[in-house]
Design a protein around this motif. Structure first.
Motif, mmCIF file in Angstrom:
data_model
loop_
_atom_site.group_PDB
_atom_site.id
_atom_site.type_symbol
_atom_site.label_atom_id
_atom_site.label_comp_id
_atom_site.label_asym_id
_atom_site.label_seq_id
_atom_site.Cartn_x
_atom_site.Cartn_y
_atom_site.Cartn_z
ATOM 1 N N THR A 400 0.990 -0.963 -0.036
ATOM 2 C CA THR A 400 -0.069 -0.181 -0.044
ATOM 3 C C THR A 400 0.852 1.284 0.050
ATOM 4 N N VAL A 401 0.723 2.091 -0.937
ATOM 5 C CA VAL A 401 1.419 3.651 -1.099
ATOM 6 C C VAL A 401 0.997 4.271 0.127
ATOM 7 N N LYS A 402 1.892 4.407 0.966
ATOM 8 C CA LYS A 402 1.606 5.396 2.250
ATOM 9 C C LYS A 402 2.767 6.345 2.259
ATOM 10 N N ASP A 403 2.164 7.604 3.148
ATOM 11 C CA ASP A 403 3.081 8.649 3.441
ATOM 12 C C ASP A 403 2.638 9.304 4.742
ATOM 13 N N ILE A 404 3.483 9.442 5.659
ATOM 14 C CA ILE A 404 2.917 9.877 6.833
ATOM 15 C C ILE A 404 2.230 11.267 7.003
ATOM 16 N N ASN A 405 2.655 11.972 5.693
ATOM 17 C CA ASN A 405 2.219 13.417 5.857
ATOM 18 C C ASN A 405 0.938 13.472 4.897
ATOM 19 N N ARG A 499 17.013 16.437 2.326
ATOM 20 C CA ARG A 499 15.743 15.504 2.365
ATOM 21 C C ARG A 499 14.925 15.570 1.081
ATOM 22 N N VAL A 500 14.209 14.461 0.962
ATOM 23 C CA VAL A 500 13.264 14.503 -0.374
ATOM 24 C C VAL A 500 12.074 13.830 0.022
ATOM 25 N N SER A 501 10.934 14.345 -0.254
ATOM 26 C CA SER A 501 9.623 14.240 0.182
ATOM 27 C C SER A 501 8.618 14.500 -1.083
ATOM 28 N N ARG A 502 7.498 13.463 -1.141
ATOM 29 C CA ARG A 502 6.539 13.755 -2.131
ATOM 30 C C ARG A 502 5.753 14.867 -1.966
#
Length: 564
Positions: A400-405, A499-502
């Motif tokens: 499952t594609v998840k991201d905390i933000n 840092r790298v973030s979606r």
């Protein structure tokens, strides 16, 4: 008379997919970008617009050819910067692909089979998703299918006139095939390599591959790619040439999953189990269909080697994908048009058996086809596949594609819903038609029910936000009136600080005025603007006066006081 009118309407069958493609599409509240690929593609396309540089707008050597970014940038230049404008060209290209599949099917199968193939392709789950996505797949596959259609139109000619080629047709075949590389980089070579065995088999006895017009078209179509390589070398040095080669080389040498051929079962399961829902239960029967392997296969009168085109081409693509040692389901999309044509070929074969009893006598193999003697077997195979899918879903076997933000769609739940719904409508036609009618009488309404069911389920997933609306909370955060007024006053920089973030990718894609991207705060202090996005944990590292303007999803918008 009724059949004649129906035959005249068959070329317009792909237009039935237009409501499916445009449902909720122009509603901005129902559209938001996929955090990773779509956000990156839109951000990079905006660089082409903002810097007015069509070849090398990046700060360092880039690993992809810019053809896809040109399409997105052109659309945003015409209709404004928005996710709707960025996605719109691919809606049109998806519709074009469906029409091209109809054209190919009408030449090598029949017009009815071509119409079914276009609907099967448009209602396959993964294809429907990428039809509404900023992705180079629809663009390069459309050009590839266009080249195949032109080749087939040339090969329709009788052998005695094979030396009299249409020069412009072969020229555009070469142009279209070469441009696929400009749109999709090295990945575009997969369908081209997969097509070669069929082309060599089909061209035997003809001089089509020796035509100078074909090679002239290839040379002209390759010019944009060659110009881009030359510009990249001039801007970035040898890295401008090596970076596009290193990227596919890492895929081949096991840079993602560890070793070559480790992705075979991933792509095999993706095509035959999950992402071709609701048509996956029919694929085993299509692959073993007498219409593909029997001597009586329709279309052989034109000299087409159907099994080499419909079976060998996708099989070679699948094997090549297995050697990439990567696991990206959209890499398998070039296989989907061929899968749709194979399924349509088998359905056409079965439907032909319902219209003429004499055909069964003339074709003895029709009554004991390979793998599909009755609809009962389809049901058994479907439930076998459905049980496997549900077992994976319920045991956390699917990622499952998840991201905390950010909040994203739970793909595991979507697979369960699709599998259960496909089971319901697969049986619907049998429940209604089987009790009082023979197998042959029930086949046509059962196929109609299956196509309609696939259409309605894709429509439902779009309406519920499973498709096309991937980051609504992030978009709602950025669309606050006060925040929009602030973002419209000056460019907004991004300080990565390692840092790298979606999330930051979406912020840059949606910002009204996109600023610079800085690797550290030292660079930002020397050359940055008044506004910047930074990561919330980095607030403690700031050693200059600032004011917080907005904060959410682990990201902070600051205004640097020293610029006042």
């Amino acid at each position: 008379m009724h059949n004649r009118r129906l035959q005249q309407l068959l070329p317009f069958t792909p237009l039935l997919l237009l409501p499916l493609l445009l449902w909720n599409f122009f509603d901005a509240s129902q559209q938001s970008l996929l955090p990773w690929d779509e956000g990156l593609y839109m951000e990079r396309a905006r660089l082409f617009l903002d810097q007015h540089e069509p070849w090398t707008p990046f700060s360092q050597a880039h690993h992809k050819t810019p053809g896809h970014y040109w399409i997105v940038a052109l659309s945003m230049g015409l209709f404004g910067v928005s996710d709707i404008a960025a996605r719109f060209p691919f809606i049109l290209l998806a519709l074009l692909s469906a029409w091209l599949v109809y054209g190919i099917g009408s030449l090598i199968l029949s017009r009815r089979a071509g119409a079914m193939a276009s609907l099967i392709l448009g209602t396959s789950y993964l294809w429907a998703v990428h039809s509404r996505t900023i992705s180079p797949n629809m663009a390069y596959i459309s050009l590839f299918l266009g080249g195949v259609l032109l080749l087939l139109q040339e090969l329709v000619k009788p052998a005695r006139s094979s030396a009299k080629f249409c020069r412009w047709r072969l020229y555009f075949v070469g142009v279209l095939f070469a441009l696929t590389v400009f749109l999709r980089s090295a990945l575009a070579l997969l369908p081209l390599v997969g097509l070669m065995p069929w082309l060599l088999k089909q061209a035997r006895g003809r001089k089509i591959l020796m035509s100078p017009w074909l090679w002239l078209g290839l040379a002209c179509g390759a010019l944009p790619t060659l110009i881009w390589v030359w510009k990249s070398i001039a801007a970035y040095g040898i890295a401008g040439f090596m970076e596009p080669l290193n990227f596919p080389w890492k895929k081949v040498t096991g840079g993602e999953t560890g070793f070559p051929f480790s992705s075979f079962f991933y792509y095999f399961g993706s095509i035959f189990f999950l992402h071709t829902i609701p048509w996956s239960p029919l694929l085993p029967f299509a692959v073993t269909s007498p219409n593909l392997w029997g001597k009586e296969a329709v279309g052989q009168t034109h000299g087409f080697h159907r099994r080499w085109l419909l079976f060998a081409t996708p099989a070679i693509i699948l094997l090549l994908l297995a050697f990439t040692s990567s696991q990206h389901k959209h890499y398998a999309l070039p296989i989907y048009p061929f899968a749709a044509l194979m399924i349509a070929a088998d359905l056409e074969y079965r439907l032909a058996g319902t219209t003429s009893s004499s055909a069964n006598k003339a074709l003895p193999g029709r009554s004991n086809g390979m793998g599909w003697q009755s609809l009962r077997r389809i049901v058994l195979v479907h439930f076998f596949l459905a049980c496997i899918i549900l077992a994976f879903c319920l045991s956390d076997g699917l990622p499952t594609v998840k991201d905390i933000n950010m909040t994203l769609v739970d793909m595991r739940r979507l697979y369960v819903v699709l599998t259960l719904l496909s089971s319901v409508w697969l049986l619907a036609g049998l429940i209604i038609y089987w009790p009082r009618r023979s197998l042959q009488q029930s086949l046509k309404p059962w196929i109609t029910c299956h196509i309609l069911g696939g259409y309605l389920v894709i429509l439902g997933t779009v309406h519920l936000g499973f498709v096309g609306n991937y980051s609504p909370e992030v978009k709602a955060f950025l669309r606050q009136p006060d925040l929009q007024n602030t973002l419209s006053t000056a460019p907004v920089d991004l300080v990565k600080n390692g840092r790298v973030s979606r999330m930051t990718t979406l912020l840059r894609a949606y910002s009204p005025i996109m600023g610079q991207s800085w690797a550290s705060f030292d660079e930002f202090k020397d050359q940055g603007g008044p506004l910047a996005w930074i990561y919330e944990p980095d607030l403690t590292e700031l050693d200059f006066p600032y004011r917080i303007l907005a904060q959410d999803h682990g990201i902070v918008l600051i205004h640097v006081q020293r610029h006042e």
